[in-house]
Structure formats: C-alpha cells, structure tokens
Design an enzyme around this catalytic site. Structure first.
Site, PDB file in Angstrom:
ATOM      1  N   SER A  19     -94.702   2.233 -92.117  1.00 19.95           N
ATOM      2  CA  SER A  19     -93.128   2.333 -91.691  1.00 19.95           C
ATOM      3  C   SER A  19     -92.671   3.423 -91.979  1.00 19.95           C
ATOM      4  O   SER A  19     -92.812   4.606 -92.037  1.00 19.95           O
ATOM      5  CB  SER A  19     -92.474   1.058 -91.997  1.00 19.95           C
ATOM      6  OG  SER A  19     -91.306   0.867 -91.351  1.00 19.95           O
TER       7      SER A  19
ATOM      8  N   ASP B   1     -94.675  -4.518 -81.843  1.00 18.35           N
ATOM      9  CA  ASP B   1     -93.816  -4.281 -83.028  1.00 18.35           C
ATOM     10  C   ASP B   1     -92.271  -4.339 -82.880  1.00 18.35           C
ATOM     11  O   ASP B   1     -91.946  -3.401 -82.033  1.00 18.35           O
ATOM     12  CB  ASP B   1     -94.289  -2.686 -83.652  1.00 18.35           C
ATOM     13  CG  ASP B   1     -93.582  -2.390 -85.077  1.00 18.35           C
ATOM     14  OD1 ASP B   1     -92.335  -2.885 -85.048  1.00 18.35           O
ATOM     15  OD2 ASP B   1     -94.097  -1.729 -85.767  1.00 18.35           O
TER      16      ASP B   1
ATOM     17  N   HIS C 111     -94.658  -5.893 -86.869  1.00 13.45           N
ATOM     18  CA  HIS C 111     -94.347  -4.802 -87.835  1.00 13.45           C
ATOM     19  C   HIS C 111     -95.035  -5.328 -89.237  1.00 13.45           C
ATOM     20  O   HIS C 111     -94.329  -5.517 -90.187  1.00 13.45           O
ATOM     21  CB  HIS C 111     -92.879  -4.576 -87.980  1.00 13.45           C
ATOM     22  CG  HIS C 111     -92.708  -3.418 -88.756  1.00 13.45           C
ATOM     23  ND1 HIS C 111     -92.965  -2.126 -88.363  1.00 13.45           N
ATOM     24  CD2 HIS C 111     -91.918  -3.104 -89.811  1.00 13.45           C
ATOM     25  CE1 HIS C 111     -92.559  -1.318 -89.172  1.00 13.45           C
ATOM     26  NE2 HIS C 111     -92.046  -1.728 -90.078  1.00 13.45           N
TER      27      HIS C 111
END
Length: 222
Positions: free
Chosen positions: A113, A166, A198
């Site tokens: 991320s 996601d 995610h």
C-alpha cells in the site's frame, strides 16, 4: 522519535537484503513474520516503522505514515515534500546495507500500500541498480514527474501485485501505475489476484517467495 526497524537476520551467510515498508497505520512488526517465512536463507529482512504523524485523509488523526495522504484520487494533490523526505530515509537504509558489505544489486525494496508506493519511488530515484522492487496493492507517487525524476537503471525488475477487489487502493490505480512504468522501465510484471481485497494472500506470498529466490540467484542481471 524514530522506532528501530524490525530486523530478521539471514539464516545462512548474509549476502542479500530485503527492506520492506508497511502500509498506513501499521508497524514493522506487521509483515516481519510473513516475510521471514518466504525469504531465501541468505537474505536479511529489514522492516522499518513509519514515523507517527497526522494524516489528512483520516481527518488529521496521527498514525504511522511514511508521508501525508491527502486523497486516494490518482490525480489529486500529493505530499511531494513528505514523499521525497521519506525516500531519502530509505536511500540511507540502502546505503547502510551497502556499507555492511551487501552490494546494491543484491538489495530488494518492497512494500504494501503506502509502503509499496514508497518502495517504487525510492527505487526509481536511487543512484545504483537494485535487485528489484516488490510493490503490493499500491501506486506510483508523483507519477507525472516520471521519467524525469528517475535516476536508476531501466533494467530493475518490478513485480507489482494487486487484488481486483481492493476497496482502498483501487485496482485501476495499480493497473495505471504499471502501464505507466512500462513506458520507461523494461522489466515490469503486473499480477492480478482475483477476489483479493486490500490485503495479501497465500498465493501472493508464494509468488513473492519465488521472485525473491529468482532475483537473489540472478543478481548479476544488471
């Protein structure tokens, strides 16, 4: 005050290093055990913890963050100063490993991320070829400034992974970043994980294990 990184020493002779950055709100402990299970025996793993700072996206709430996130819109405003400062810190960590005797071409940057975004940016703006970049569920920060900002080799392998479910960093952002990177980098792989949100998955970790082993065994490719 900076928190010392989590370090997992190599279990064989130390000849390679993975520096892996966590996502927003996490710490270096978040990924350390999973990475310890998949890295080659010769590889040391360094998992730094981001400084705690206010994050605009979360109404100014203070949390571990590599740089400020103003929006998750790919064309929205970005914390340019924070991104550049964070990448300089990562470059210092690479330099520390080189000083300890690990050549740059045996050092991998990775992240998830926001940490994956920082890994991509830091690798492209470093001044020595690296073994590769593992970029999970992320995007390329300050993308409009590339390839102008790039100071590294076009040959560095980039392995980008993204779940197509996601809800945090949209799959499309990952796709757009990968296709943009392919304009000026020669070795970009983008892998889709069906149904993954995610987070990571066993399949993704298995793929990471294979790619790390491959890069470490062929680190003279640059």
């Amino acid at each position: 005050m900076s928190i010392a990184p989590v370090i997992i020493e190599a279990t064989a002779k130390h000849t390679a290093t993975l520096i892996f950055m966590h996502g927003l709100g996490d710490t270096g402990h978040g990924w350390s055990s999973a990475l310890a299970a998949i890295r080659p025996a010769c590889m040391k793993v360094v998992c730094p913890t981001a400084p705690t700072q206010p994050v605009s996206l979360n109404a100014g709430f203070r949390m571990p963050s590599w740089f400020d996130l103003k929006t998750l819109d790919i064309s929205g405003p970005e914390d340019e100063e924070g991104i550049k400062q964070a990448s300089q810190n990562i470059h210092s960590m690479i330099n520390t490993e080189i000083e300890k005797g690990v050549p740059a071409e045996r050092i991998v940057l990775g992240g998830f991320s926001q940490g994956g975004a920082l890994a991509l940016y830091s690798a492209l703006t470093y001044n020595k070829p690296l073994a590769g970049v593992v970029a999970l569920s992320c995007w390329l920060p300050l993308h409009k400034q590339f390839p102008g900002l790039k100071t590294n080799s076009d040959e560095i392998p980039i392995f980008q992974c993204h779940g197509d479910f996601d809800p945090v960093v949209p799959y499309k952002f990952g796709q757009l970043s990968a296709s943009y990177l392919k304009n000026f980098m020669k070795n970009v792989t983008f892998k889709t994980y069906n149904g993954l949100s995610h987070s990571s998955s066993e399949e993704e970790m298995d793929d990471m294990k294979d790619i790390l082993a491959k890069w470490v065994s062929s680190a003279s490719h640059l």
